[in-house]
Write a protein that holds these residues in place. Structure first.
Motif, PDB file in Angstrom:
ATOM      1  N   SER A 144       0.843  -1.215   0.000  1.00  0.00           N
ATOM      2  CA  SER A 144       0.000   0.000   0.000  1.00  0.00           C
ATOM      3  C   SER A 144       0.871   1.255   0.000  1.00  0.00           C
ATOM      4  O   SER A 144       1.773   1.384   0.837  1.00  0.00           O
ATOM      5  N   ASP A 145       0.565   2.169  -0.921  1.00  0.00           N
ATOM      6  CA  ASP A 145       1.354   3.396  -1.051  1.00  0.00           C
ATOM      7  C   ASP A 145       0.756   4.486  -0.154  1.00  0.00           C
ATOM      8  O   ASP A 145      -0.373   4.935  -0.391  1.00  0.00           O
ATOM      9  N   PRO A 146       1.501   4.942   0.874  1.00  0.00           N
ATOM     10  CA  PRO A 146       0.922   5.973   1.750  1.00  0.00           C
ATOM     11  C   PRO A 146       0.735   7.322   1.057  1.00  0.00           C
ATOM     12  O   PRO A 146       0.125   8.225   1.631  1.00  0.00           O
ATOM     13  N   TRP A 147       1.237   7.443  -0.193  1.00  0.00           N
ATOM     14  CA  TRP A 147       1.057   8.680  -0.964  1.00  0.00           C
ATOM     15  C   TRP A 147       0.023   8.494  -2.079  1.00  0.00           C
ATOM     16  O   TRP A 147      -0.128   9.364  -2.947  1.00  0.00           O
ATOM     17  N   HIS A 148      -0.677   7.386  -2.071  1.00  0.00           N
ATOM     18  CA  HIS A 148      -1.752   7.174  -3.054  1.00  0.00           C
ATOM     19  C   HIS A 148      -2.816   8.263  -2.848  1.00  0.00           C
ATOM     20  O   HIS A 148      -3.071   8.679  -1.701  1.00  0.00           O
ATOM     21  N   PRO A 149      -3.469   8.751  -3.935  1.00  0.00           N
ATOM     22  CA  PRO A 149      -4.489   9.797  -3.757  1.00  0.00           C
ATOM     23  C   PRO A 149      -5.550   9.448  -2.707  1.00  0.00           C
ATOM     24  O   PRO A 149      -6.002  10.335  -1.964  1.00  0.00           O
TER      25      PRO A 149
END
Ligand SMILES: C[S@@+](CC[C@H](N)C(=O)[O-])C[C@H]1O[C@@H](n2cnc3c(N)ncnc32)[C@H](O)[C@@H]1O
Length: 247
Positions: A144-149
């Protein structure tokens, strides 16, 4: 990619791990307030945005209004596919975060570690409370990308308020790791070493074997009989504020 086509810039930014897409007024406001480098601000109604900013964020309102370019409502809808509060989107450069260097240097802690979380809404909510409770940083293992929109929406853009980055594994960290698990011993501030990494498990499977094996202590928020666990972001909030208010 042409500067004259802001929509194309925003579309292309979604797959670019140096850029962040900010959807909604609060995300853009927090980004500006915490020093984000904004590359583009697009609003359906820049005049209404200026009014909203003057009312809710006078500290950054003038900057925001000066940067905003007009976008059609249909274009915004096609770009985001979600309701966007304030009908404003922005593009920012992600701050560079060297997570191994951050963990190697002495720091005040606590550093929040989310161990392979699945839901971007939980990741965002955890970042939001980590910023509010003045955690030193928040790091994420897994995919999981913590900078995902979606995580930026969940955090209201507070990724810019503290270092937020990714980590390959919870094993072998240079700081003491404290595991948070419903089966641990009751949480007490004196059981958490200075500068500690607080590791929280995934929504369904809890903590990884790496995190469990690395832990110098395993601590729990006591719960009444019959309750299995708290939601991940709720557990992060309760632990951070429990420590903050008792130290
Ligand atoms: C939804 S829970 C995971 C539940 C999972 N089925 C398990 O067995 O751990 C997600 C994470 O929140 C934290 N958490 C939830 N409730 C907690 C509690 N009462 N005490 C400490 N941590 C808790 C833990 O880190 C946990 O791994």
């Amino acid at each position: 990619m042409s500067n004259d086509d802001p929509l194309a810039r925003l579309r292309a930014a979604r797959g670019n791990d140096e850029l962040a897409v900010l959807e909604g007024f609060h995300a853009v406001k927090h980004a500006l307030r915490f020093g984000a480098e904004l590359l583009e601000v697009l609003a359906v109604d820049p005049v209404e945005l200026e009014r909203l900013a003057a009312q809710l964020a006078p500290d950054v309102g003038a900057q925001l209004a000066a940067r905003a370019r007009r976008i059609g409502a249909e274009d915004l809808e096609a770009l985001t596919a979600v309701h966007v509060p304030g009908e404003v989107v922005a593009l920012a450069r992600r701050p560079r975060v060297d997570v191994p260097a951050l963990l190697t240097a002495p720091g005040p802690g606590p550093v929040v570690l989310l161990d392979s979380p699945r839901h971007l809404g939980n990741v965002g909510a955890a970042i939001r409370v980590a910023a509010a409770a003045q955690a030193e940083a928040l790091v994420v293992t897994g995919t999981s990308d913590p900078w995902h929109p979606a995580a930026i929406r969940g955090a209201a853009g507070l990724q810019f308020a503290l270092p937020v980055g990714r980590l390959a594994s919870a094993a072998g960290l240079p700081r003491p790791l404290v595991a948070l698990d419903p089966a641990g011993e009751p949480l007490r501030a004196d059981l958490v070493p200075p500068g500690a990494v607080l590791a929280f498990g995934a929504e369904r499977h809890g903590l990884s074997e790496e995190a469990r094996a690395a832990a110098v202590a395993t601590l729990a928020l006591p719960m009444r009989d019959g309750v299995s666990s708290l939601n991940l972001a709720a557990a992060v909030a309760a632990v951070l504020y429990g420590l903050r208010l008792t130290r």
